[in-house]
Design an enzyme around this catalytic site. Structure first.
Site, mmCIF file in Angstrom:
data_model
loop_
_atom_site.group_PDB
_atom_site.id
_atom_site.type_symbol
_atom_site.label_atom_id
_atom_site.label_comp_id
_atom_site.label_asym_id
_atom_site.label_seq_id
_atom_site.Cartn_x
_atom_site.Cartn_y
_atom_site.Cartn_z
ATOM 1 N N ASN A 88 0.828 -1.193 0.000
ATOM 2 C CA ASN A 88 0.000 0.000 0.000
ATOM 3 C C ASN A 88 0.875 1.260 0.000
ATOM 4 O O ASN A 88 2.102 1.177 -0.067
ATOM 5 C CB ASN A 88 -0.953 -0.037 1.200
ATOM 6 C CG ASN A 88 -2.316 0.545 0.886
ATOM 7 O OD1 ASN A 88 -2.414 1.614 0.299
ATOM 8 N ND2 ASN A 88 -3.374 -0.165 1.265
ATOM 9 N N ASP A 96 20.024 -0.282 2.250
ATOM 10 C CA ASP A 96 21.473 -0.232 2.052
ATOM 11 C C ASP A 96 22.037 -1.628 1.784
ATOM 12 O O ASP A 96 23.079 -1.773 1.141
ATOM 13 C CB ASP A 96 22.151 0.394 3.267
ATOM 14 C CG ASP A 96 21.789 1.867 3.409
ATOM 15 O OD1 ASP A 96 20.800 2.162 4.100
ATOM 16 O OD2 ASP A 96 22.477 2.710 2.801
ATOM 17 N N HIS A 118 22.307 3.223 13.372
ATOM 18 C CA HIS A 118 23.484 4.048 13.652
ATOM 19 C C HIS A 118 24.018 3.733 15.053
ATOM 20 O O HIS A 118 23.257 3.315 15.928
ATOM 21 C CB HIS A 118 23.130 5.531 13.537
ATOM 22 C CG HIS A 118 22.631 5.909 12.184
ATOM 23 N ND1 HIS A 118 23.470 6.197 11.135
ATOM 24 C CD2 HIS A 118 21.366 6.015 11.708
ATOM 25 C CE1 HIS A 118 22.752 6.480 10.062
ATOM 26 N NE2 HIS A 118 21.466 6.373 10.385
ATOM 27 N N ALA A 163 -0.488 -3.461 13.550
ATOM 28 C CA ALA A 163 -0.270 -2.059 13.208
ATOM 29 C C ALA A 163 0.503 -1.346 14.311
ATOM 30 O O ALA A 163 0.271 -1.565 15.498
ATOM 31 C CB ALA A 163 -1.613 -1.370 12.977
ATOM 32 N N ARG A 183 6.124 -8.437 20.063
ATOM 33 C CA ARG A 183 6.211 -9.745 20.717
ATOM 34 C C ARG A 183 5.077 -10.632 20.218
ATOM 35 O O ARG A 183 3.998 -10.141 19.840
ATOM 36 C CB ARG A 183 6.094 -9.588 22.239
ATOM 37 C CG ARG A 183 7.284 -8.854 22.832
ATOM 38 C CD ARG A 183 7.298 -8.971 24.344
ATOM 39 N NE ARG A 183 8.579 -8.483 24.853
ATOM 40 C CZ ARG A 183 8.723 -7.402 25.594
ATOM 41 N NH1 ARG A 183 7.689 -6.684 25.931
ATOM 42 N NH2 ARG A 183 9.928 -7.059 26.019
#
Length: 201
Positions: A88, A96, A118, A163, A183
């Site tokens: 969607n 990457d 990072h 969601a 979970r």
């Protein structure tokens, strides 16, 4: 950068080690940003053009694939999608390294699949330093709206991601998993074959 230096960077990336923007700059030719822009601005009825652009953008793409625009990708060329995929609007691929999506996968609006993170310590984030680990989404997975899948995660066959979930670790096959962090809530069972089938009373 010498070819041997480039290979050394590629090897570090594959091991999930830290690398910088400058070190990875030789990969710029693999980015498909102009084609992604064109895809996102192609008229809805021009299905042939959309398909040809998707083939040019992605590393591989199966049959009967639907990816509603706009979508976003750092490269595009590191995304591999199987047959009968439905994506969607507003999906973001931070690719990457490889994102591999199986057959029959459904992804809801505004989902982010990010292979890259990072370092925690700011001194290690100079020159946009980062690490990357591939994502694998097996066949028949459904990912709900606004979910985020983090580097190195594998989601098993047939599972459902609720969601708004943040998926930071692997999810086994045939489960419903929700939350932040995500979970396992319960297994997918044959009882799920009967939900929402009764006529309105």
């Amino acid at each position: 950068m010498l070819q041997s230096d480039e290979q050394a960077v590629v090897d570090r990336i594959r091991k999930g080690l830290i690398y910088t923007e400058s070190e990875a700059s030789f990969q710029a030719s693999q980015r498909r940003t102009d084609l992604i822009f064109e895809y996102n601005h192609t008229p809805p009825g021009d299905t042939e053009r959309r398909r040809s652009l998707l083939v040019a953008i992605l590393g591989s793409v199966g049959e009967r694939t639907v990816l509603l625009p706009p979508f976003h990708a750092g490269f595009g060329s590191n995304v591999h999608i199987g047959d009968d995929f439905f994506g969607n609007v507003n999906i973001t691929f931070v690719d990457d390294v490889d994102i591999r999506i199986g057959a029959g996968v459904m992804i809801a609006p505004s989902v982010t699949l990010t292979t890259t993170g990072h370092p925690v310590h700011p001194a290690r984030r100079v020159d946009y330093a980062r690490f990357s680990e591939p994502i694998v989404i097996e066949d028949k997975v459904w990912i709900g709206s606004n979910a985020v899948v983090l580097p190195g995660v594998r989601i098993g066959y047939g599972s459902v991601i609720g969601a708004g979930s943040v998926v930071s670790r692997d999810v086994p096959a045939m489960v419903v998993a929700v939350g932040t962090p995500c979970r396992v809530l319960r297994p997918v069972t044959d009882e799920d074959l009967t939900t929402r089938t009764a006529a309105a009373g």
